[in-house]
Design a protein around this motif. Structure first.
Motif, short mmCIF file in Angstrom:
data_model
loop_
_atom_site.label_atom_id
_atom_site.label_comp_id
_atom_site.label_asym_id
_atom_site.label_seq_id
_atom_site.Cartn_x
_atom_site.Cartn_y
_atom_site.Cartn_z
N ILE A 20 -1.27 8.76 8.19
CA ILE A 20 -1.28 7.30 8.19
C ILE A 20 -2.61 6.87 7.59
O ILE A 20 -3.66 7.35 8.00
CB ILE A 20 -1.13 6.71 9.61
CG1 ILE A 20 0.19 7.13 10.23
CG2 ILE A 20 -1.24 5.19 9.57
CD1 ILE A 20 0.37 6.68 11.67
N ASN A 21 -2.56 5.94 6.62
CA ASN A 21 -3.78 5.51 5.96
C ASN A 21 -3.67 4.01 5.63
O ASN A 21 -2.62 3.54 5.20
CB ASN A 21 -3.99 6.31 4.67
CG ASN A 21 -5.32 6.04 4.03
OD1 ASN A 21 -6.29 5.69 4.70
ND2 ASN A 21 -5.37 6.22 2.73
N SER A 22 -4.74 3.28 5.86
CA SER A 22 -4.79 1.88 5.45
C SER A 22 -6.24 1.45 5.31
O SER A 22 -7.15 2.04 5.87
CB SER A 22 -4.07 0.99 6.46
OG SER A 22 -4.76 0.96 7.68
N PRO A 31 -6.73 -4.58 6.33
CA PRO A 31 -6.03 -3.91 5.23
C PRO A 31 -4.80 -4.69 4.78
O PRO A 31 -4.10 -5.32 5.57
CB PRO A 31 -5.64 -2.56 5.82
CG PRO A 31 -5.75 -2.71 7.29
CD PRO A 31 -6.69 -3.83 7.56
N GLY A 32 -4.55 -4.63 3.47
CA GLY A 32 -3.37 -5.30 2.91
C GLY A 32 -2.12 -4.45 2.98
O GLY A 32 -1.01 -4.96 2.98
N ILE A 33 -2.30 -3.14 3.02
CA ILE A 33 -1.15 -2.23 3.09
C ILE A 33 -1.46 -1.06 4.02
O ILE A 33 -2.62 -0.81 4.34
CB ILE A 33 -0.76 -1.67 1.70
CG1 ILE A 33 -1.90 -0.79 1.13
CG2 ILE A 33 -0.37 -2.76 0.73
CD1 ILE A 33 -1.49 0.01 -0.08
N LYS A 34 -0.41 -0.40 4.41
CA LYS A 34 -0.53 0.84 5.18
C LYS A 34 0.39 1.85 4.53
O LYS A 34 1.53 1.54 4.18
CB LYS A 34 -0.12 0.64 6.64
CG LYS A 34 -0.15 1.95 7.43
CD LYS A 34 0.19 1.76 8.88
CE LYS A 34 1.66 1.52 9.00
NZ LYS A 34 2.15 1.30 10.33
#
Length: 166
Positions: A20-22, A31-34
Protein backbone atom coordinates in the motif's frame (compact mmCIF):
# COMPACT_ATOMS: atom_id res chain seq x y z
CA UNK A 1 -14.14 -12.29 3.34
CA UNK A 2 -15.10 -15.68 2.00
CA UNK A 3 -14.33 -15.90 -1.71
CA UNK A 4 -15.13 -19.62 -1.99
CA UNK A 5 -15.01 -22.79 0.09
CA UNK A 6 -12.11 -24.41 -1.72
CA UNK A 7 -12.18 -28.03 -2.86
CA UNK A 8 -11.37 -31.35 -1.23
CA UNK A 9 -7.71 -30.78 -2.10
CA UNK A 10 -7.39 -26.98 -2.04
CA UNK A 11 -8.10 -24.54 0.74
CA UNK A 12 -10.38 -21.58 0.08
CA UNK A 13 -9.25 -18.68 -2.07
CA UNK A 14 -7.48 -15.96 -0.11
CA UNK A 15 -6.82 -12.30 -0.84
CA UNK A 16 -3.45 -10.76 0.03
CA UNK A 17 -2.47 -7.11 0.05
CA UNK A 18 1.25 -7.00 -0.65
CA UNK A 19 1.84 -3.24 -0.83
CA UNK A 20 0.00 0.00 0.00
CA UNK A 21 1.48 3.35 -1.01
CA UNK A 22 0.20 6.93 -1.07
CA UNK A 23 1.48 10.44 -0.78
CA UNK A 24 4.93 11.88 -1.11
CA UNK A 25 6.26 10.94 2.30
CA UNK A 26 5.71 14.42 3.71
CA UNK A 27 3.65 14.61 6.92
CA UNK A 28 1.67 17.69 5.96
CA UNK A 29 0.41 16.65 2.50
CA UNK A 30 -2.92 14.91 1.93
CA UNK A 31 -2.30 12.29 -0.77
CA UNK A 32 -4.31 12.51 -3.97
CA UNK A 33 -4.15 8.79 -4.71
CA UNK A 34 -3.44 5.49 -3.05
CA UNK A 35 -1.89 2.54 -4.84
CA UNK A 36 -2.56 -0.95 -3.55
CA UNK A 37 -0.99 -4.13 -4.86
CA UNK A 38 -2.85 -7.33 -4.13
CA UNK A 39 -3.27 -10.87 -5.34
CA UNK A 40 -5.63 -13.76 -5.05
CA UNK A 41 -4.32 -17.19 -4.17
CA UNK A 42 -7.20 -19.19 -5.42
CA UNK A 43 -8.39 -22.71 -5.62
CA UNK A 44 -10.10 -24.35 -8.59
CA UNK A 45 -13.40 -23.43 -6.89
CA UNK A 46 -13.05 -19.89 -8.33
CA UNK A 47 -12.03 -18.55 -11.69
CA UNK A 48 -9.97 -15.50 -12.50
CA UNK A 49 -13.06 -13.93 -14.08
CA UNK A 50 -15.31 -14.58 -11.06
CA UNK A 51 -12.79 -13.02 -8.67
CA UNK A 52 -12.30 -9.97 -10.86
CA UNK A 53 -16.04 -9.49 -11.13
CA UNK A 54 -16.60 -9.79 -7.38
CA UNK A 55 -13.76 -7.38 -6.59
CA UNK A 56 -15.13 -4.78 -9.00
CA UNK A 57 -18.65 -5.15 -7.56
CA UNK A 58 -17.30 -4.57 -4.04
CA UNK A 59 -15.49 -1.40 -5.13
CA UNK A 60 -18.53 -0.14 -7.04
CA UNK A 61 -20.82 -0.86 -4.07
CA UNK A 62 -18.79 1.62 -2.04
CA UNK A 63 -18.78 4.22 -4.87
CA UNK A 64 -14.99 4.23 -5.02
CA UNK A 65 -13.14 5.95 -7.82
CA UNK A 66 -10.74 3.20 -8.82
CA UNK A 67 -8.62 1.83 -11.62
CA UNK A 68 -7.36 -1.74 -11.63
CA UNK A 69 -4.43 -2.89 -13.73
CA UNK A 70 -4.99 -6.65 -13.73
CA UNK A 71 -1.94 -8.83 -14.35
CA UNK A 72 -1.72 -12.49 -15.25
CA UNK A 73 -2.90 -14.64 -12.41
CA UNK A 74 -1.20 -17.64 -10.88
CA UNK A 75 -3.78 -20.09 -12.10
CA UNK A 76 -4.41 -23.12 -9.90
CA UNK A 77 -3.98 -26.60 -11.29
CA UNK A 78 -5.06 -29.94 -9.96
CA UNK A 79 -3.76 -33.39 -10.87
CA UNK A 80 -6.12 -36.28 -10.16
CA UNK A 81 -5.08 -38.20 -7.04
CA UNK A 82 -5.52 -41.46 -8.96
CA UNK A 83 -3.28 -40.45 -11.88
CA UNK A 84 -0.33 -42.60 -12.86
CA UNK A 85 2.12 -39.86 -11.88
CA UNK A 86 0.67 -39.46 -8.38
CA UNK A 87 0.50 -43.22 -7.83
CA UNK A 88 4.13 -43.67 -8.88
CA UNK A 89 5.32 -40.72 -6.79
CA UNK A 90 3.62 -42.14 -3.69
CA UNK A 91 5.11 -45.58 -4.41
CA UNK A 92 8.59 -44.03 -4.74
CA UNK A 93 8.27 -42.17 -1.45
CA UNK A 94 7.19 -45.37 0.28
CA UNK A 95 9.94 -47.50 -1.26
CA UNK A 96 12.74 -45.03 -0.51
CA UNK A 97 11.66 -43.80 2.93
CA UNK A 98 9.42 -46.56 4.24
CA UNK A 99 6.81 -43.90 5.00
CA UNK A 100 3.49 -43.14 3.32
CA UNK A 101 3.55 -39.96 1.27
CA UNK A 102 1.08 -37.18 1.97
CA UNK A 103 -0.89 -35.43 -0.73
CA UNK A 104 -1.54 -31.81 0.11
CA UNK A 105 -1.66 -28.37 -1.45
CA UNK A 106 -0.71 -26.44 1.66
CA UNK A 107 2.71 -25.64 0.23
CA UNK A 108 1.17 -23.69 -2.63
CA UNK A 109 1.46 -24.32 -6.33
CA UNK A 110 4.67 -22.35 -6.96
CA UNK A 111 6.38 -23.14 -10.26
CA UNK A 112 4.15 -26.06 -11.15
CA UNK A 113 1.59 -23.56 -12.44
CA UNK A 114 3.89 -22.73 -15.38
CA UNK A 115 4.05 -26.37 -16.45
CA UNK A 116 0.28 -26.73 -16.13
CA UNK A 117 -0.27 -23.54 -18.15
CA UNK A 118 2.07 -24.92 -20.84
CA UNK A 119 -0.27 -27.89 -21.25
CA UNK A 120 1.19 -30.58 -18.99
CA UNK A 121 -1.82 -32.65 -17.98
CA UNK A 122 -0.24 -34.02 -14.82
CA UNK A 123 1.84 -31.83 -12.53
CA UNK A 124 2.98 -32.57 -9.00
CA UNK A 125 5.43 -30.91 -6.71
CA UNK A 126 7.58 -33.22 -4.67
CA UNK A 127 10.11 -31.73 -2.34
CA UNK A 128 11.49 -31.74 1.16
CA UNK A 129 9.44 -30.58 4.07
CA UNK A 130 10.89 -27.55 5.76
CA UNK A 131 9.82 -25.78 8.91
CA UNK A 132 11.86 -22.77 7.82
CA UNK A 133 10.40 -22.36 4.33
CA UNK A 134 10.02 -18.68 3.36
CA UNK A 135 11.47 -17.58 6.69
CA UNK A 136 14.72 -16.01 7.81
CA UNK A 137 17.52 -18.59 7.60
CA UNK A 138 15.50 -20.90 5.35
CA UNK A 139 17.38 -24.17 5.00
CA UNK A 140 17.13 -27.87 4.17
CA UNK A 141 19.44 -30.54 5.52
CA UNK A 142 21.88 -32.29 3.19
CA UNK A 143 20.45 -35.63 4.34
CA UNK A 144 16.93 -34.58 3.28
CA UNK A 145 18.26 -33.54 -0.13
CA UNK A 146 19.94 -36.93 -0.61
CA UNK A 147 16.70 -38.72 0.24
CA UNK A 148 14.95 -36.50 -2.29
CA UNK A 149 17.51 -37.43 -4.97
CA UNK A 150 16.84 -41.10 -4.24
CA UNK A 151 13.07 -40.54 -4.50
CA UNK A 152 13.46 -38.69 -7.83
CA UNK A 153 15.66 -41.46 -9.24
CA UNK A 154 13.17 -44.10 -8.13
CA UNK A 155 10.28 -42.12 -9.60
CA UNK A 156 12.04 -41.65 -12.95
CA UNK A 157 12.74 -45.38 -13.15
CA UNK A 158 9.10 -46.15 -12.37
CA UNK A 159 7.79 -43.68 -14.94
CA UNK A 160 10.15 -44.77 -17.68
CA UNK A 161 9.61 -48.49 -17.07
CA UNK A 162 5.85 -48.58 -16.49
CA UNK A 163 2.93 -47.66 -18.69
CA UNK A 164 0.40 -45.03 -17.78
CA UNK A 165 -1.32 -41.99 -19.13
CA UNK A 166 0.62 -38.88 -20.21
Amino acid sequence: MNWDNGTDDFGPTTFQISNINSGTGARNVIPGIKTTMFNFRYSPASTEESLRSRMEKILEKHSLNYEIDWHDASLPYETDRTSHLVEQALASVLEVTGAEGTLCTSGGTSDGRFLAAAGCSQVIELGPSSKTIHKVDEHVSIEDLQVLVDIYNNLLERLLLTSGED
